[in-house]
Structure formats: structure tokens, C-alpha cells
Design an enzyme around this catalytic site. Structure first.
Site, short mmCIF file in Angstrom:
data_model
loop_
_atom_site.label_atom_id
_atom_site.label_comp_id
_atom_site.label_asym_id
_atom_site.label_seq_id
_atom_site.Cartn_x
_atom_site.Cartn_y
_atom_site.Cartn_z
N LYS A 45 0.83 -1.22 0.00
CA LYS A 45 0.00 0.00 0.00
C LYS A 45 0.86 1.27 0.00
CE LYS A 45 -1.32 1.67 3.94
NZ LYS A 45 -1.37 2.90 4.70
N ASN A 46 1.85 1.32 0.89
CA ASN A 46 2.59 2.57 1.04
C ASN A 46 3.52 2.85 -0.15
OD1 ASN A 46 1.21 3.16 3.34
ND2 ASN A 46 2.80 2.41 4.75
N ARG B 1 -2.99 9.69 4.48
CA ARG B 1 -1.67 10.27 4.66
C ARG B 1 -0.97 10.46 3.30
NH1 ARG B 1 -0.32 13.25 8.52
NH2 ARG B 1 1.88 13.64 8.54
N CYS C 58 -3.70 7.84 10.05
CA CYS C 58 -4.03 7.28 11.36
C CYS C 58 -3.58 8.22 12.47
CB CYS C 58 -3.37 5.91 11.52
SG CYS C 58 -4.14 4.65 10.50
N ARG D 88 2.71 13.71 13.92
CA ARG D 88 2.99 13.55 12.50
C ARG D 88 3.20 14.88 11.76
NH1 ARG D 88 -0.45 8.60 10.10
NH2 ARG D 88 1.49 8.29 9.00
N PRO D 89 4.20 15.68 12.20
CA PRO D 89 4.48 16.94 11.49
C PRO D 89 5.02 16.67 10.09
CG PRO D 89 6.23 16.46 13.07
CD PRO D 89 5.16 15.41 13.28
N ILE D 90 4.99 17.70 9.21
CA ILE D 90 5.57 17.53 7.88
C ILE D 90 6.68 18.56 7.62
CG2 ILE D 90 3.57 16.37 6.83
CD1 ILE D 90 2.90 19.12 5.51
N ASP D 91 7.29 19.02 8.73
CA ASP D 91 8.32 20.05 8.59
C ASP D 91 9.50 19.61 7.71
OD1 ASP D 91 8.58 18.32 11.00
OD2 ASP D 91 10.54 19.28 11.15
N GLN D 92 9.84 18.33 7.75
CA GLN D 92 11.00 17.87 6.95
C GLN D 92 10.67 17.88 5.45
OE1 GLN D 92 14.13 17.29 8.42
NE2 GLN D 92 12.92 18.22 10.05
N ASP E 114 4.91 -0.10 12.26
CA ASP E 114 3.63 -0.61 11.75
C ASP E 114 3.37 -2.05 12.18
OD1 ASP E 114 3.20 1.81 10.57
OD2 ASP E 114 3.59 1.15 8.52
N ILE F 6 9.01 5.67 17.27
CA ILE F 6 8.68 6.46 16.07
C ILE F 6 7.47 7.37 16.31
CG2 ILE F 6 8.19 6.38 13.59
CD1 ILE F 6 10.84 5.03 14.21
N ARG G 103 -8.53 0.28 5.03
CA ARG G 103 -7.62 1.22 4.35
C ARG G 103 -6.38 0.52 3.82
NH1 ARG G 103 -7.02 6.64 7.85
NH2 ARG G 103 -5.53 6.97 6.20
#
Ligand code: EPZ
Length: 436
Positions: free
Chosen positions: A22-23, A93, A117, A122-126, A306, A328, A398
Site C-alpha cells: 500500500k505505502n 496520509r 491514522c 505527524r508533522p511535515i516540517d521535513q 507498523d 517512532i 484502508r
């Protein structure tokens, strides 16, 4: 309300075929819009997250053909440089991969902030740091959108502050058609990062080093069409491996890359399972009660976050005290409250779970708190005595294709039901199967 009804107690046995990852598929489908030629992608899992990203691609003009259940043909030639926003995009996501893909294609992207989820902040700064390093101006704009724009994207030397799968993939996509060379240091090494890089290389990109912590990208003028098959899903495979172990079963998991599963087979062996590997299959046999071990989640090739709920279930049934450290995501032990309803003994202190193994579980009514935890609770129900009802199964759908069907083929008593009448029928069928 739609839910799974499970009658536990049958050791799983037989063979199960693993679907595409999936990912990896989410990233590869997003990247497919970068070419102005048709791209054929095979081995795509039929799960709701995939349908959500395909819907978003269609919404911005991508021509999508779906010749069979696991194949998509996408032509990005007609994709428009316009905002990507709908309910489904905000729920998953992987929609954030459209930021990197559209920025790479048009030097501009406006995409709704992703959901996914609820397992931590879960920041997206990177991701944003990487886009900025390539020369983009990036802002968060109403209504909850990421807007990124550049005159020209120019290769850069980017050092990631944390190892992030999503940021590594997004920066690769934004840089494949940038001017000059990009180096990503402290990159994620997960199999789906490698799969995305292989896919882009098959479209003419020049990416080297995926699967190591330094990835080098030489920008190319444009990408062309390709045909590509997605790798098998490491986490789906792991879920069946741990379900086999928890139910003291004997299951051969087919269509896998055993190398991707080494972090899981190592732990299963420590608990006392017998594992046999062949080229594309792994057999897990657990004949007696398993023993305790400790585990810490880490980026690949470490033990995956996961799979943390799944090993939590297994260790709750193992002899002795086990300790799980989740390094994580900060909010990934919610399933332990549900597990307690079945008789598990787990104490959570910060990012650590201390588990006193119990002899067995008793069936209970539970709610899936997220995708992987939901699958783990189903595993627990399969190992329990008596009946369980598991709600909020939309999370599980999902990411797991045909979950009840695949488990039934391994001898499990599980059914998806919507009404009391359907539940009554399912329970009757379980009892007939057991008597017969
Ligand atoms: C991906 O999420 C997966 N999702 C997750 O799978 C998986 O749990 C996770 O990688 C770790 O393997 C998809 O591929 C769609 P990260 P992602 O960026 O990309 C921190 C599932 O069940 N971080 O690798 O969101 C972050 O908070 C899902 O299939 C930052 O600080 O994960 C976390 O602590 C759940 N800033 C760590 O890095 C950033 O900009 C790793 O996150 C990005 C991340």
C-alpha cells in the site's frame, strides 16, 4: 453497524498470498502523474487508501484506466496545475505525495494537508524543509492547504533532521526534474522508498543510493511512460506471520521478499517460532506457547512501528515479561486498552509497554483505533476463546485487501456483518464449520 464478528480458537493453517505494498503504491501512483505519457502500474492493492489517491488524480485531470482489479494505467498528460482537495484526500496520509509530484512537474502545488491514522503528531516540517532547499516558497494557506511554488527548482544538499519515509519520498519526487544534483542525507531506507526510486528510474529519472542513507539525484529534463509492478506488502505479510504465531498455527505466506521480513523473522525466532524461508515465501510454525522478548521500533531495517501492535498481541500471550519501546510515533499504544478487555496485562509508561504474558484471551467487543492496531486486534480475537466483535473496521480496510476472506481461507471464523441478522447467520456458519 458494519463490523467483524470473530470466533477464536482455530490455529491458522494453509497458504496466503500477499498483495502489493500500500505505502509503495500510494507514492508510485502519485509519481505517475509526473510523466506526460501513459504509465502502467501492476500489483496495486485493492484497498480504500488507493481508491482515495486515484480519485484525487482523476479530479485534477489524470486519465485513469483500471483494466483489472490490481492494475492502473495513468496518463498524466492532461493533469492540471490546480488545487487538490476533497474529503478523501484529507483523510489519508499518502495524499501528501501529490505535493512533491506536482511541485516536481509544474514547479507549483497546492494540496490539502494530509490526514492518516491518529498515531502521533505527524508533522511535515521535513517535507517542507526539503522543498524550500530546492528553491520553493512554501506556505500553509487556508483552508488547511500546503502551497509550494518555485521559479526554478534547483538541486541541493539536504540533511534530514529525522529519518522520515514520507519526506524522503516527497523530496525525491520534487528533485527528479530539478536543475542539477540533489543529495538527501539521513534518508529513510524502507523498501517502499527503494520501490519509488526504481519506478522513477524506469521513467528516466537518475536516482542512486535508494535503500542507503544517502540518496543522490541528478535532475533530468522530463520523465517518460513505463510499466511497473509494485513490491509485496511487508506489513501485510508480517501481520499474517504474527497471526500464525499468535494462533499457534502453520502458515506459508507467499509472494513476499524474505529480505524485507528479516526484522520480523528474527523476533519470531526469539519467541520460539520455526521459520522456513524460500525465494518468495516464508512459513511460520508455532506449536507451543511462545516466550517473551523485548522489542524497540526503529526505521528500516529495524523493527517497524507498523508491526508494533501485532507484536504487542503476540507478547501478551507469551510466557514471561516483555518490553516494547515505541520510538517512532508517540501515540501508538491505544490498542492496549482494547486488549485489556480480552484479559491482556499491559502497563504503558510513556513510550514503553510492559507486558506480563497471560495464558489466553477471552473474546470481547473492541474498537479498531487505527489501521495496524485494528488488524492486531483481529489477530487477538482469532487467538481468543469465544466470540469478539470488532468495530471501526474502515481503518482496517484502508490497508488490508480481503482481510476476512484471506483469514477464512486459513481456517479462521471471521465475517464482515452489518445487521444482527447477518451476525446470527455468521455465528451459525462458524458453528456448522466446527461441528462438520
Ligand atoms: C509512513 O508514514 C507510513 N505511511 C506509515 O504507515 C509508517 O508508520 C511510517 O511511514 C513509518 O514507517 C505512509 O507511507 C503513507 P515518517 P510517515 O515521516 O511518512 C517524524 C500505516 O499504517 N517526522 O517516516 O508519516 C514523525 O513524527 C502507516 O501504513 C517529523 O518529525 O512517517 C515520526 O516520528 C501508519 N517531521 C518519524 O518522523 C516530518 O516532516 C517518522 O515518520 C516527518 C516525519
Amino acid at each position: 453497524m458494519e463490523h467483524y464478528v470473530v470466533k477464536g480458537g482455530n490455529p491458522l493453517s494453509g497458504e496466503v498470498e500477499i498483495s502489493g505494498a500500500k505505502n509503495a503504491a500510494l507514492a508510485i501512483l502519485a509519481a505517475s502523474v509526473m510523466a506526460d505519457q501513459p504509465v502502467k502500474i501492476e500489483n496495486v492493492p485493492d484497498v480504500s487508501d488507493i481508491r482515495a489517491i486515484v480519485g484525487a488524480i482523476e479530479q485534477i485531470g489524470g486519465q485513469v484506466d483500471h483494466p483489472d482489479r490490481h492494475t492502473y494505467c495513468i496518463n498524466g498528460a492532461f493533469v492540471r496545475d490546480e488545487p487538490v482537495d476533497n474529503d478523501a484526500v484529507r483523510k489519508i496520509r499518502g495524499s501528501y505525495y501529490l505535493i512533491g509530484a506536482l511541485l516536481g512537474k509544474f514547479n507549483q502545488a497546492k494540496v490539502a494537508l494530509p490526514g492518516g491514522c491518529d498515531i502521533g503528531l505527524r508533522p511535515i516540517d521535513q517535507h517542507l524543509k526539503g522543498f524550500r532547499a530546492l528553491g520553493a516558497t512554501v506556505r500553509l494557506v487556508p483552508p488547511g492547504m500546503v502551497w509550494a511554488s518555485a521559479q526554478t527548482l534547483t538541486g541541493s544538499h539536504i540533511y534530514m533532521d529525522v529519518v522520515s519515509v514520507g519526506a524522503t519520498i516527497n523530496i525525491i519526487m520534487a528533485s527528479v526534474m530539478a536543475k542539477g544534483n540533489t543529495i538527501i542525507e539521513n534518508a529513510a531506507k524502507e523498501p517502499h522508498v527503494v520501490d519509488l526510486a526504481n519506478f522513477l528510474n524506469s521513467m528516466g529519472a537518475r536516482i542512486r543510493g535508494a535503500g542507503t542513507d544517502v540518496i543522490r539525484i541528478r535532475g533530468v529534463e522530463k520523465l517518460h511512460g513505463t510499466e511497473y509492478s509494485i513490491i509485496p506488502d511487508q506489513i501485510e505479510a508480517g501481520t499474517y506471520m504474527f497471526a500464525a504465531a499468535a494462533t499457534r498455527g502453520d502458515v506459508t505466506i507467499r509472494n513476499v521478499i524474505p529480505k524485507h521480513l528479516e526484522c520480523l523473522t528474527a523476533k519470531l525466532k526469539e519467541t520460539g517460532c520455526e521459520i522456513t524461508e524460500s525465494d518468495d515465501a516464508v512459513r511460520v510454525v508455532a506449536v507451543r506457547r511462545l516466550t517473551h522478548t523485548n522489542v524497540k521500533t526503529l526505521p528500516y531495517p529495524g523493527f517497524p512501528t507498523d508491526m508494533q501492535p501485532q507484536i504487542g498481541v503476540l507478547l501478551s500471550l507469551a510466557k514471561g515479561t516483555s518490553i516494547i519501546t515505541e520510538s517512532i510515533f508517540e501515540n501508538r499504544f491505544k490498542y492496549t486498552d482494547e486488549l485489556a478487555k480480552m484479559g491482556a496485562s499491559v502497563r504503558v509508561e510513556g513510550n514503553t509497554a510492559i507486558i506480563e504474558g497471560v495464558e489466553g484471551f477471552t473474546g470481547a467487543n473492541m474498537n479498531a483505533p487505527d489501521l495496524r492496531a485494528g488488524a492486531a486486534l483481529v489477530t487477538a480475537a482469532l487467538a481468543a476463546t469465544g466470540y469478539s466483535d470488532i468495530y471501526d473496521i474502515h481503518y482496517i480496510e484502508r490497508g488490508y485487501e480481503d482481510f476476512p476472506e484471506k483469514l477464512r481461507a486459513l481456517g479462521a471464523c471471521i465475517a464482515k456483518v452489518n445487521t444482527a441478522e447477518e451476525e446470527r447467520k455468521a455465528v451459525n456458519s462458524f458453528n456448522i464449520r466446527i461441528v462438520g
